[in-house]
Design a protein around this motif. Sequence first.
Motif, short mmCIF file in Angstrom:
data_model
loop_
_atom_site.label_atom_id
_atom_site.label_comp_id
_atom_site.label_asym_id
_atom_site.label_seq_id
_atom_site.Cartn_x
_atom_site.Cartn_y
_atom_site.Cartn_z
N THR A 152 0.88 -1.17 0.00
CA THR A 152 0.00 0.00 0.00
C THR A 152 0.92 1.21 0.00
OG1 THR A 152 -0.22 -0.13 2.43
CG2 THR A 152 -1.95 -1.14 1.10
N HIS A 333 -5.50 1.96 -3.24
CA HIS A 333 -5.16 1.35 -1.95
C HIS A 333 -4.17 0.21 -2.13
CE1 HIS A 333 -5.37 0.40 2.21
NE2 HIS A 333 -5.96 -0.76 2.01
N LEU A 334 -4.65 -0.96 -2.54
CA LEU A 334 -3.77 -2.12 -2.68
C LEU A 334 -3.13 -2.13 -4.06
CD1 LEU A 334 -2.75 -4.80 -1.42
CD2 LEU A 334 -4.70 -5.91 -2.54
N CYS A 444 -9.97 -4.26 -0.16
CA CYS A 444 -8.90 -4.59 0.80
C CYS A 444 -9.11 -3.78 2.06
CB CYS A 444 -7.54 -4.30 0.17
SG CYS A 444 -6.15 -4.58 1.29
N SER A 447 -4.11 -1.90 5.55
CA SER A 447 -2.98 -1.08 5.13
C SER A 447 -1.73 -1.63 5.79
CB SER A 447 -3.19 0.39 5.54
OG SER A 447 -4.34 0.92 4.92
#
Length: 448
Positions: A152, A333-334, A444, A447
Motif C-alpha cells: 500500500t 489502496h492495494l 482490501c 494497510s
Amino acid sequence: MPQSYEPAISRATRSFPYELRTFPVRRVDGKISPELSKWAEAVALGFHGDAMTEDALAFYIACEEVDGRMVTGAYLSDAQAPVGAWDAQYPVSTYAYHRKNLNVGAGTLMPVHQITAVTVRPSHRRRGLLRAMMDSDLAQAKAAGIPMAALTASEATIYGRFGFGVATHTSTIEVTVKGGLDFLVPAAASVGVVEIAPVGTVRDLHNEIFERVHATSYGSIGRHDMYRLAATGLGNYGAVEPLKNVRAALHYDASGAVDGYVTYKPSDDKNRSAVEIVDLLAVTDAAYLALWNYLGSLDLIDVITWDMAPVVDPLEWAIAAKRHYKRTATEDHLWLRILDTPGSLAAREYASDGSLVIHVGDPLGHASGIFRIEVVHGKATVTRCPEDGSVEAELSMGVSELSSLYLGGVTARVLLAAGRVREMRSGSVAVFDALFAAPESAHCMTSF
C-alpha cells in the motif's frame, strides 16, 4: 506463531557505495540488537515519526516478530559519515516484508509477499537505492515460489516502474446520521444484537473475526499483528500510548456468537459533531448493516466518517436518503505485482470459460512471456508459449497492467482506451474482460 526465519543475507553492489543487509526482526535472549534498533530509527525518520524510545522499540518489535518480518537496510560501505552525523551503522534506506495471503476468489487464499517500511534518507535520494532493494527482494520472493507481491503506497507515482499496478481502491465517506439512519428495509438492519464492549475485548477477538471476514472477502489481504492494537486504539506505529477516547461495539448473531465489531472515536473536527470509524469488520451483511444502525443511533452526533469504506457499499443502497451518503475521496489502496504469471493466473477464479493468448512485458523479467490461458469450469490452465514466432499473442500488456486487471478493479477495455494495452486480434479485449470479470467488487481492508 512466528514464521520460520530466513538466514541473514549480506549483499554488496559495486555500482554504488552501499551494502544491502537483510536480517529478521527478532529478539535474541530478550534483547534487541543495535542493528535492529538503528534500522527502526531510520524508518521513524523516513515517516516523520517520533524518535524511538526503548519502550516504543520493544512494542514494535514484539508485533513484527510475530509476523516473521524481514528487514533490509542500505549502509554506507565505501565512505565515512561526516563528523557529527549519524554513523554508518544507521541505514540510509530501509525496506521490509512479511508474508500473508490474498483472497483471489472461490475461497482461495494465495500466498503474497507484502512490502512495507520503504524509506530513503533525503540526502541519499536518486542514487538507485530503492531499485537495488526492490530488484533484489522481488527476485528472492520469486525464487521462494511466492506468485505475487503487494504494497500500500504512501506516494502514487513510485511503484509503477517496478511493475506494480493499482488493484483496489477505498473511499472516504461521510454519512449524515442526525436523527438516526432510516433504512429502506428496517428488518435488514435489525438482525441480531449490538452491545458496547471494552476495546480490550475487540483486541482479543480481532484475529478470529478478521480471519472469518478475510476468508469470504474478495481482494482482502492478511493483516499484520499490529492491526489488533491499531483497530482498538491500543497502540500503533508512532502512537505507543493507548488512545483514551476509542469505543467499541460488538454484533451478536441469533445464536449469541460475535460476528462483527466497530471501533470509533470522536472526530478532531471542531466545526461539527462527528465520529470517526477506526475499524469495522462484519462477517455477514446483516452484521454490517446492524453495526451501521447502531452508529446511526449515537446521541449528539451529526456525521459518521470512515476512510476505509468499500467503493461499492451496501449501506449506500440500504438507507432511505441516499444523498446522506457522501464520498469525499476515493484513493488507490492495494497495489499488486505479479511475479509468477502462470501461478497467479491459475490461482484465481474466472467468470466464464474460454481461451486467450496474451503477451506480458516485464522489465525485471519475472512475469514476462507469452501465455495461453484456457478456462474450463471457472479454473484456468496457463501455459507458457514459445517466443519464436510460432504463437501469436492476441493481447499485449505490461505486468503493471496485468496486475491491475488481476482482481477486476479495471477492465481491459478501459486500459485499451488509456493506451495501456494493445489488441492484436479484434475482439480479444472483450474475451479478456469476459474471463476476468470479478465476482464482486474487490475490497482490501488492510494497510501495511
